[in-house]
Write a protein that holds these residues in place. Structure first.
Motif, short mmCIF file in Angstrom:
data_model
loop_
_atom_site.label_atom_id
_atom_site.label_comp_id
_atom_site.label_asym_id
_atom_site.label_seq_id
_atom_site.Cartn_x
_atom_site.Cartn_y
_atom_site.Cartn_z
N TRP A 176 0.85 -1.19 0.00
CA TRP A 176 0.00 0.00 0.00
C TRP A 176 0.89 1.24 0.00
CZ3 TRP A 176 -5.57 0.21 1.17
CH2 TRP A 176 -6.16 -1.06 1.15
N GLN B 65 1.52 5.09 9.31
CA GLN B 65 2.71 4.25 9.24
C GLN B 65 3.64 4.67 8.09
OE1 GLN B 65 3.21 2.12 11.71
NE2 GLN B 65 1.21 2.73 12.52
N GLN B 66 3.06 5.17 6.99
CA GLN B 66 3.86 5.55 5.83
C GLN B 66 4.17 7.04 5.78
OE1 GLN B 66 2.24 4.11 2.17
NE2 GLN B 66 2.12 2.00 2.87
N SER C 275 -3.59 4.01 11.51
CA SER C 275 -3.85 3.90 10.07
C SER C 275 -2.58 3.62 9.29
CB SER C 275 -4.48 5.20 9.55
OG SER C 275 -3.56 6.27 9.65
N THR C 276 -2.76 3.05 8.08
CA THR C 276 -1.64 2.82 7.17
C THR C 276 -1.01 4.15 6.76
OG1 THR C 276 -2.78 0.87 6.31
CG2 THR C 276 -0.97 1.72 5.00
#
Length: 527
Positions: free
Chosen positions: A395, A420-421, A416-417
């Motif tokens: 993702w 993290q990114q 949330s993703t």
């Protein structure tokens, strides 16, 4: 060892001219022992021919054969134990590569010889070949030599190479071009053989040689052949047709299972892979591997070749350039498709997910897929740009695409993703100052979009010096406005306007209070 002509001279002088062995020794310098040996052997073989079968070809062949010596008992002078150990090391290295799926990156005899010379050993190529031949037997294929006109034909093919990239073993695809006239070679590494990489390597090759060959030869790869019309006729893909139309070259396909019809590039794949990656196959990134490959090809293309009158492939390419088609600006190599945005505000490309603004959920977007990046458009407007991912089910999330959703659901931000990114600097700011107030952090992200991360980071550092525990978005906004020249001048204009209106109101009050008008004006001036 004496030669056949010397053997003939000994026999004729003795039997035709009647000279003694001593006289022949004096005239030729050949030892009497050797002269006696060949005279006796001649008499025995001649008598065997006269007494035996006249059709005995083997006896006749031995009678006229060149002298031979048994060298099996000779002591090795050049082929020392140290060199033998190194040859055995390279043979074991080849066996290891073969067992790990890297058989096409094995060293050949010429490569082992070159490595020995680079290490400072004094040995001939023939000696190395003779020794290695004890371990391997090869059958050679006959080839029919072809003649090509300058700028006429180049050949394209895919190959693969096993490399270790960033500590992980990977199978990397290698696209290669070879000029048929001078064997000029060009290659580039990719993660797969998809259309965008097929187009990209064409553009890079044409840009390097500053021109286009008149005909490009392909095999029956799926990026070039759409379908088989008959056994000998193929229909090209739409992308190849467009590429051919743009650059003006013709294309030709090989017959099925007839790779020898483009033998130059078939050989080049093996040659490049061996010359480049038999010596090094570990890199930090694909970009580093491509740079190493480029440097290796520059050296290979600069080597003079005997069959081209000591001219290098690069020299012959320079001679071909006047015959090449006109060089065109770079073609757009993107693979395009239309995709629907799912409920997570992402689109799926090659099993990987890429985010778009959250207000586009359920709508269609237009994707342009390049080897290294992905561009996403909606209504002909660029809405997102991502670095291309070659993993599986990864993702790629930009948190700015989810600001509207996170404002409504601030509690979803923490795990949330997107978090993290997110940029590590932003993550640090969030965990230091905003874990209890994620909604305020969304306002900060919008401010960062306007002012830039560096400026916001410097403001936060100033606030931390004053009071590390009281950093919030409102204070950051106020400090940004003070530092912003445009904001400062705007505030000054607003302040001046307020003062003027205040004076007008005060003057009205002064007229209403006529008895104390003078004193009131003095007080107004002080204010």
């Amino acid at each position: 060892m004496i030669r056949l002509v010397q053997k003939q001279e000994i026999i004729l002088k003795h039997f035709r001219e009647g000279k003694s062995q001593r006289d022949i020794n004096r005239e030729t310098g050949i030892s009497r022992k050797t002269i006696r040996k060949y005279i006796r052997k001649y008499e025995e073989q001649k008598q065997a021919i006269l007494d035996g079968d006249l059709e005995d070809k083997e006896v006749i062949h031995d009678f006229i054969a060149a002298p031979k010596y048994d060298s099996s008992n000779r002591v090795r002078k050049k082929l020392t134990d140290e060199i033998i150990d190194r040859i055995h090391f390279f043979i074991r290295e080849n066996e290891k590569k073969k067992s790990t799926g890297r058989s096409k990156q094995q060293k050949k005899k010429i490569d082992i010889y070159e490595c020995l010379i680079e290490e400072g050993h004094d040995i001939s190529y023939s000696t190395v070949c003779n020794y290695i031949r004890k371990y391997t037997e090869t059958s050679k294929e006959a080839h029919v030599r072809q003649e090509y006109q300058p700028g006429e034909i180049c050949e394209f093919d895919w190959g693969y190479v096993h490399l270790t990239i960033d500590g992980k073993p990977k199978v990397i695809q290698m696209a290669a071009f070879t000029g048929a006239k001078g064997n000029y070679r060009y290659a580039n590494l990719y993660h797969n053989q998809k259309m965008e990489n097929f187009l990209d390597v064409h553009v890079k090759f044409f840009n390097e040689i500053k021109g286009v060959y008149q005909t490009v030869v392909y095999d029956n790869m799926k990026v070039a052949v759409k379908r088989f019309v008959s056994r000998t006729q193929k229909e090209a893909t739409e992308d190849l047709l467009k590429l051919s139309l743009y650059y003006g070259f013709r294309y030709r396909f090989c017959n099925v299972c007839k790779g020898n019809e483009k033998g130059h590039v078939e050989r080049s794949i093996e040659y490049i892979r061996r010359k480049a990656f038999s010596k090094r196959d570990t890199f930090d990134s694909l970009e580093q591997a491509n740079q190493y490959l480029k440097e290796t090809l520059e050296k290979l293309n600069a080597r003079p070749t005997e069959y081209n009158e000591e001219k290098s492939p690069a020299d012959i390419l320079e001679e071909e350039k006047p015959y090449l088609l006109e060089w065109m600006p770079s073609y757009d190599t993107a693979r395009t498709c239309e995709l629907r945005v799912n409920k997570y505000a992402v689109v799926s490309i090659d099993e990987n997910k890429y985010s778009v603004p959250d207000d586009l959920v359920g709508r269609f977007v237009f994707a342009k897929i390049y080897p290294e990046k992905i561009l996403l458009y909606h209504q002909e407007k660029l809405i997102a740009e991502h670095r291309r991912s070659y993993g599986a089910h990864t993702w790629s999330i930009n948190i700015h695409h989810y600001l509207n959703t996170i404002k409504k659901k601030p509690g979803s931000l923490h795990s949330s993703t997107a978090m993290q990114q997110m940029n590590p600097t932003l993550q640090s700011i969030y965990h230091t100052h905003y874990t209890e107030n994620p909604k305020d952090f969304i306002d900060l992200l919008e401010l960062i979009g306007e002012k830039g991360l560096e400026k916001i980071q410097s403001v936060i550092q100033e606030l931390e010096k004053l009071n590390p525990t009281s950093v919030n978005t409102e204070k950051i906004k106020m400090l940004c406005q003070r530092k912003d020249p445009e904001g400062k001048s705007l505030n000054q204009e607003r302040t001046t306007e307020i003062e003027e209106k205040s004076k007008i109101i005060l003057n009205h009050y002064g007229h209403l209070l006529k008895p104390s008008c003078v004193a009131f004006h003095k007080e107004a001036k002080i204010i």
